[in-house]
Design a protein around this motif. Sequence first.
Motif, PDB file in Angstrom:
ATOM      1  N   PRO A   1      21.847 -10.714  14.430  1.00 50.71           N
ATOM      2  CA  PRO A   1      21.799 -10.188  15.674  1.00 50.71           C
ATOM      3  C   PRO A   1      22.617  -8.387  15.295  1.00 50.71           C
ATOM      4  O   PRO A   1      22.748  -7.260  15.541  1.00 50.71           O
ATOM      5  CB  PRO A   1      23.095 -10.473  16.308  1.00 50.71           C
ATOM      6  CG  PRO A   1      22.694 -11.599  15.868  1.00 50.71           C
ATOM      7  CD  PRO A   1      22.130 -11.905  15.099  1.00 50.71           C
ATOM      8  N   ALA A   2      23.510  -8.961  14.271  1.00 52.37           N
ATOM      9  CA  ALA A   2      24.611  -7.593  14.216  1.00 52.37           C
ATOM     10  C   ALA A   2      23.833  -6.273  13.101  1.00 52.37           C
ATOM     11  O   ALA A   2      23.168  -5.057  13.540  1.00 52.37           O
ATOM     12  CB  ALA A   2      25.877  -7.405  12.424  1.00 52.37           C
ATOM     13  N   GLU A   3      22.970  -7.100  12.068  1.00 48.12           N
ATOM     14  CA  GLU A   3      21.370  -6.537  12.057  1.00 48.12           C
ATOM     15  C   GLU A   3      20.645  -5.118  12.219  1.00 48.12           C
ATOM     16  O   GLU A   3      20.262  -3.792  12.470  1.00 48.12           O
ATOM     17  CB  GLU A   3      21.012  -6.332  10.819  1.00 48.12           C
ATOM     18  CG  GLU A   3      20.151  -5.701   9.985  1.00 48.12           C
ATOM     19  CD  GLU A   3      19.066  -6.826   8.790  1.00 48.12           C
ATOM     20  OE1 GLU A   3      18.469  -6.562   8.332  1.00 48.12           O
ATOM     21  OE2 GLU A   3      19.481  -8.047   8.399  1.00 48.12           O
ATOM     22  N   THR A   4      20.521  -5.885  13.629  1.00 48.50           N
ATOM     23  CA  THR A   4      19.419  -5.276  14.743  1.00 48.50           C
ATOM     24  C   THR A   4      20.229  -4.285  15.462  1.00 48.50           C
ATOM     25  O   THR A   4      19.902  -3.358  15.195  1.00 48.50           O
ATOM     26  CB  THR A   4      19.558  -6.618  15.611  1.00 48.50           C
ATOM     27  OG1 THR A   4      18.784  -7.490  15.145  1.00 48.50           O
ATOM     28  CG2 THR A   4      18.355  -5.941  16.755  1.00 48.50           C
ATOM     29  N   LYS A   5      21.937  -4.843  15.857  1.00 46.64           N
ATOM     30  CA  LYS A   5      22.772  -4.181  16.549  1.00 46.64           C
ATOM     31  C   LYS A   5      22.523  -2.257  15.416  1.00 46.64           C
ATOM     32  O   LYS A   5      22.759  -1.447  16.326  1.00 46.64           O
ATOM     33  CB  LYS A   5      23.415  -4.113  16.955  1.00 46.64           C
ATOM     34  CG  LYS A   5      24.718  -2.980  17.386  1.00 46.64           C
ATOM     35  CD  LYS A   5      26.136  -3.624  17.711  1.00 46.64           C
ATOM     36  CE  LYS A   5      27.431  -2.598  17.719  1.00 46.64           C
ATOM     37  NZ  LYS A   5      27.292  -1.620  17.568  1.00 46.64           N
ATOM     38  N   ALA A   6      22.685  -2.544  14.353  1.00 42.64           N
ATOM     39  CA  ALA A   6      22.926  -1.519  13.671  1.00 42.64           C
ATOM     40  C   ALA A   6      21.668  -0.118  13.113  1.00 42.64           C
ATOM     41  O   ALA A   6      21.752   0.682  13.229  1.00 42.64           O
ATOM     42  CB  ALA A   6      22.624  -1.876  12.329  1.00 42.64           C
ATOM     43  N   LEU A   7      20.216  -1.780  13.086  1.00 42.45           N
ATOM     44  CA  LEU A   7      19.302  -0.860  13.583  1.00 42.45           C
ATOM     45  C   LEU A   7      18.801   0.346  15.168  1.00 42.45           C
ATOM     46  O   LEU A   7      18.746   1.681  15.301  1.00 42.45           O
ATOM     47  CB  LEU A   7      17.961  -1.805  13.657  1.00 42.45           C
ATOM     48  CG  LEU A   7      17.063  -1.779  11.704  1.00 42.45           C
ATOM     49  CD1 LEU A   7      16.040  -2.781  12.213  1.00 42.45           C
ATOM     50  CD2 LEU A   7      16.959  -0.197  12.479  1.00 42.45           C
ATOM     51  N   LEU A   8      19.541  -0.596  15.899  1.00 42.96           N
ATOM     52  CA  LEU A   8      18.925  -0.109  16.827  1.00 42.96           C
ATOM     53  C   LEU A   8      20.278   1.235  17.585  1.00 42.96           C
ATOM     54  O   LEU A   8      19.795   2.577  18.692  1.00 42.96           O
ATOM     55  CB  LEU A   8      19.266  -0.985  18.597  1.00 42.96           C
ATOM     56  CG  LEU A   8      18.173  -2.028  18.780  1.00 42.96           C
ATOM     57  CD1 LEU A   8      18.343  -2.474  19.656  1.00 42.96           C
ATOM     58  CD2 LEU A   8      16.579  -1.206  18.935  1.00 42.96           C
ATOM     59  N   ASP A   9      21.585   1.269  16.972  1.00 43.37           N
ATOM     60  CA  ASP A   9      22.383   2.724  17.509  1.00 43.37           C
ATOM     61  C   ASP A   9      21.811   3.862  16.191  1.00 43.37           C
ATOM     62  O   ASP A   9      22.456   4.395  16.784  1.00 43.37           O
ATOM     63  CB  ASP A   9      23.419   1.753  16.488  1.00 43.37           C
ATOM     64  CG  ASP A   9      24.272   0.813  17.506  1.00 43.37           C
ATOM     65  OD1 ASP A   9      23.958   1.640  18.527  1.00 43.37           O
ATOM     66  OD2 ASP A   9      25.134   0.641  16.991  1.00 43.37           O
ATOM     67  N   LYS A  10      20.562   3.133  15.233  1.00 44.38           N
ATOM     68  CA  LYS A  10      19.605   4.484  14.858  1.00 44.38           C
ATOM     69  C   LYS A  10      18.763   5.720  15.946  1.00 44.38           C
ATOM     70  O   LYS A  10      18.650   6.472  15.012  1.00 44.38           O
ATOM     71  CB  LYS A  10      19.463   4.575  13.557  1.00 44.38           C
ATOM     72  CG  LYS A  10      20.127   4.072  12.197  1.00 44.38           C
ATOM     73  CD  LYS A  10      19.833   3.579  10.990  1.00 44.38           C
ATOM     74  CE  LYS A  10      20.439   2.516  10.644  1.00 44.38           C
ATOM     75  NZ  LYS A  10      21.672   3.222   9.804  1.00 44.38           N
ATOM     76  N   LEU A  11      18.580   4.420  16.939  1.00 43.35           N
ATOM     77  CA  LEU A  11      17.380   4.978  17.948  1.00 43.35           C
ATOM     78  C   LEU A  11      17.644   5.746  19.026  1.00 43.35           C
ATOM     79  O   LEU A  11      19.144   5.368  19.377  1.00 43.35           O
ATOM     80  CB  LEU A  11      16.812   4.078  17.987  1.00 43.35           C
ATOM     81  CG  LEU A  11      15.289   4.009  18.845  1.00 43.35           C
ATOM     82  CD1 LEU A  11      14.298   5.244  18.180  1.00 43.35           C
ATOM     83  CD2 LEU A  11      14.937   3.062  18.995  1.00 43.35           C
ATOM     84  N   VAL A  12      17.012   6.564  19.302  1.00 46.02           N
ATOM     85  CA  VAL A  12      16.712   7.613  20.591  1.00 46.02           C
ATOM     86  C   VAL A  12      15.711   6.794  21.038  1.00 46.02           C
ATOM     87  O   VAL A  12      14.644   7.255  20.350  1.00 46.02           O
ATOM     88  CB  VAL A  12      17.391   9.296  20.501  1.00 46.02           C
ATOM     89  CG1 VAL A  12      16.963  10.133  22.140  1.00 46.02           C
ATOM     90  CG2 VAL A  12      18.169   9.343  19.197  1.00 46.02           C
ATOM     91  N   VAL A  13      15.152   7.028  22.740  1.00 46.42           N
ATOM     92  CA  VAL A  13      14.188   6.933  23.032  1.00 46.42           C
ATOM     93  C   VAL A  13      14.000   7.896  23.908  1.00 46.42           C
ATOM     94  O   VAL A  13      14.371   8.635  24.470  1.00 46.42           O
ATOM     95  CB  VAL A  13      13.943   5.799  23.671  1.00 46.42           C
ATOM     96  CG1 VAL A  13      12.734   5.459  24.970  1.00 46.42           C
ATOM     97  CG2 VAL A  13      14.325   4.555  23.300  1.00 46.42           C
ATOM     98  N   LEU A  14      12.648   8.760  23.427  1.00 47.09           N
ATOM     99  CA  LEU A  14      11.985   9.819  24.178  1.00 47.09           C
ATOM    100  C   LEU A  14      11.135   9.896  25.277  1.00 47.09           C
ATOM    101  O   LEU A  14       9.902   9.685  24.379  1.00 47.09           O
ATOM    102  CB  LEU A  14      12.297  11.495  23.871  1.00 47.09           C
ATOM    103  CG  LEU A  14      11.909  12.816  24.072  1.00 47.09           C
ATOM    104  CD1 LEU A  14      12.737  13.904  23.063  1.00 47.09           C
ATOM    105  CD2 LEU A  14      11.276  13.282  25.411  1.00 47.09           C
ATOM    106  N   LYS A  15      11.199   9.964  26.137  1.00 48.25           N
ATOM    107  CA  LYS A  15      10.499  10.411  26.854  1.00 48.25           C
ATOM    108  C   LYS A  15       9.091  11.190  28.013  1.00 48.25           C
ATOM    109  O   LYS A  15       9.882  11.877  28.695  1.00 48.25           O
ATOM    110  CB  LYS A  15       9.336   9.070  28.196  1.00 48.25           C
ATOM    111  CG  LYS A  15      10.017   7.675  28.450  1.00 48.25           C
ATOM    112  CD  LYS A  15       9.058   6.677  27.646  1.00 48.25           C
ATOM    113  CE  LYS A  15       9.410   5.234  27.219  1.00 48.25           C
ATOM    114  NZ  LYS A  15       8.171   4.874  26.862  1.00 48.25           N
TER     115      LYS A  15
END
Length: 480
Positions: free
Chosen positions: A76-90
């Motif tokens: 889960p820590a690796e997943t969190k680190a990945l998602l913290d790099k992300l922005v969702v734009l609609k």
Amino acid sequence: MATATLNPTDADKITKLKSAVSGLNQISENEKTGFINLVSRYLSGEAEHVDWSKIKTPTDEIVVPYDSLKPTPEDPAETKALLDKLVVLKLNGGLGTTMGCTGPKSVIEVRNGLTFLDLIVIQIESLNSKYGCNVPLLLMNSFNTHDDTQKIVEKYSKSNIEIHTFNQSQYPRLVVEDFSPLPCKGQTGKDGWYPPGHGDVFPGLKNSGKLDALLGQGKEYVFVANSDNLGAIVDLKILKHLVENKNEYCMEVTPKTLADVKGGTLISYEGKVQLLEIAQVPDEHVNEFKSIEKFKIFNTNNLWVNLKAIKRLVEADALKMEIIPNPKEVDGVKVLQLETAAGAAIKFFDKAIGINVPRSRFLPVKATSDLLLVQSDLYTLADGFVVRNPARTNPANPTVELGPEFKKVSNFLSRFKSIPSIIELDSLKVTGDVWFGAGITLKVSNLSFLLFPCFFLVSLFDIWIPFMAVQMLVTNLGII
């Protein structure tokens, strides 16, 4: 980048246009500059001509099969680190006018009383809660949707996600007769202006200040998708692949069906991956382009892009996407609006790829026939995600064609007491004044109602059809 080369006549047009645009106080200096540059490129005839003989089918290194991607992280820590790099734009600039609505299309109710925007917010809330990450949501509005969207997002003020909005550019429509801005002709209302396509997302991010702010927060990738595509959800496998391979741009493509023959496709061209649109195809090759044998994939407009790369290319004025001329008529005046598409930017980014994703990641709602599919028992809803019902054994969705009586959402809803069960339906065509009762199951290979003007009603399994001298064709009918 070299400036567009113009002949004396066109150079004179641009000089006069600059003078006229300088007096338009409704738009910023950045918008004025962007508009003049776009028109100059258009007049220069800069459009790229594709040499058909140079087109090659992309390899699996360029269009990566989704099944070949590594699994999502177990930690889960690796997943969190990945998602913290992300922005969702609609992309939220469209109005629901095609479906009879007046506000932003994203506020049309899709399922269980929830709108497109509700579902998007619930999805990101779920990710942030599950992994303790901070994935913000950006909405790119147009001047048509800005005010309404600002009011709508207030209801999410207590959610656990940051929601940011910014506007794409506002450009004046061009009067074809004399190449002057329509607002200078007295059309000062919204009809004098247009948003120049979703290719404007890149300069829009930069000009709004959002790009630098996101980079300052340590964000690395933005996932861009149409707000009406219910299949466009965050995918950790894709994000992990891009981060590990340092791909600056990724376009999701999916296998083409006969319904998608006009969609753009990815090709290898002179050593680079490139989007090929039907407008670029020579007339003698259009049928070949539409073939699902040679060109087997099409663009879903789900895009993953590196934020630092966007900053580099926008600052260098290097994103010269193909220009799409879109002729219109406003109060009898013929006008032209010039647009660009974000997918065409793929060739400017380093290590750009496509990923051939499952069809489930492309579930757009463009008309009420699509709304019927997503409101039916073909799908279920969990944590904001619209999930395909495993009871449907056919991998393809039914083809549904509803007549003009169903075009507006309000009319569509009034004609169904409840949405029929269509798990076992292959195709449905309804033409005429048809009303559906409650508790109907359609399980048929081909079902058509062909109707003419009428004076009285008959009931067929609680489907009410006004008719007089009606010709009704039902092929392989199976209604429970």
